[in-house]
Design a protein around this motif. Structure first.
Motif, PDB file in Angstrom:
ATOM      1  N   TRP A  63      -0.680   5.056   0.049  1.00 28.28           N
ATOM      2  CA  TRP A  63      -1.087   4.688   1.403  1.00 28.28           C
ATOM      3  C   TRP A  63       0.091   4.364   2.323  1.00 28.28           C
ATOM      4  CZ3 TRP A  63       1.012   0.009   2.183  1.00 28.28           C
ATOM      5  CH2 TRP A  63       1.227  -0.800   1.070  1.00 28.28           C
ATOM      6  N   CYS A  64       1.308   4.346   1.797  1.00 21.59           N
ATOM      7  CA  CYS A  64       2.495   3.902   2.531  1.00 21.59           C
ATOM      8  C   CYS A  64       3.116   5.052   3.331  1.00 21.59           C
ATOM      9  CB  CYS A  64       3.491   3.317   1.521  1.00 21.59           C
ATOM     10  SG  CYS A  64       5.141   3.032   2.161  1.00 21.59           S
ATOM     11  N   GLY A  65       3.068   4.941   4.654  1.00 21.60           N
ATOM     12  CA  GLY A  65       3.641   5.975   5.517  1.00 21.60           C
ATOM     13  C   GLY A  65       5.128   6.207   5.292  1.00 21.60           C
ATOM     14  N   PRO A  66       5.961   5.147   5.312  1.00 21.89           N
ATOM     15  CA  PRO A  66       7.388   5.354   5.065  1.00 21.89           C
ATOM     16  C   PRO A  66       7.664   5.945   3.678  1.00 21.89           C
ATOM     17  CG  PRO A  66       7.047   3.238   6.121  1.00 21.89           C
ATOM     18  CD  PRO A  66       5.686   3.776   5.763  1.00 21.89           C
ATOM     19  N   CYS A  67       6.817   5.623   2.697  1.00 21.83           N
ATOM     20  CA  CYS A  67       6.982   6.206   1.359  1.00 21.83           C
ATOM     21  C   CYS A  67       6.781   7.718   1.413  1.00 21.83           C
ATOM     22  CB  CYS A  67       5.976   5.600   0.364  1.00 21.83           C
ATOM     23  SG  CYS A  67       6.143   3.815   0.120  1.00 21.83           S
TER      24      CYS A  67
END
Length: 129
Positions: free
Chosen positions: A29-33
């Protein structure tokens, strides 16, 4: 070399069984990831002598907790079983390459000597307290 997925069961043996290991703590769910994933994958193909590993913090919550992960993505880089770098946030490709070069260029005898000196100082401080 492609990336490998680490679990609590494989984390320790991966760190101890390899020279340089770069670990990306991430979540779906992590955008930067997701933004960093192609950079991490491309570096894994370029640096065949380095193990690139990923830890899904949702699936491996206990491992993430033991590693003190409080924000993602978090990168940990181990060389000769010593944690030599830790940072949070997605790195641009050039900065990630600079980090990998810096880790490769470390004088590990000096790193071990610095750690020993720090531990001796902390031990002396504890005795004096």
């Amino acid at each position: 070399m492609s990336t490998i997925d680490l679990t609590a069961a494989t984390f320790g043996e991966t760190i101890t069984g390899n020279g340089t290991v770069v670990v990306d703590f991430w979540a779906e769910w992590c955008g930067p990831c997701k933004q960093f994933a192609p950079t991490f994958s491309a570096a894994s193909e370029k640096h065949g002598d380095v193990v690139f590993a990923k830890v899904d913090t949702d699936a491996e919550q206990e491992l993430a907790g033991q590693a003190g992960i409080s924000s993602i993505p978090t990168l940990m880089v181990f060389r000769d079983q010593i944690l030599v770098h830790r940072s949070s946030g997605a790195l641009p490709p050039a900065a990630f390459e600079e980090l990998l070069t810096a880790v490769n260029d470390l004088d590990m005898d000096k790193v071990r000597a610095d750690i020993a000196a720090q531990e001796a100082s902390e031990k002396a401080d504890a005795v004096d307290a």
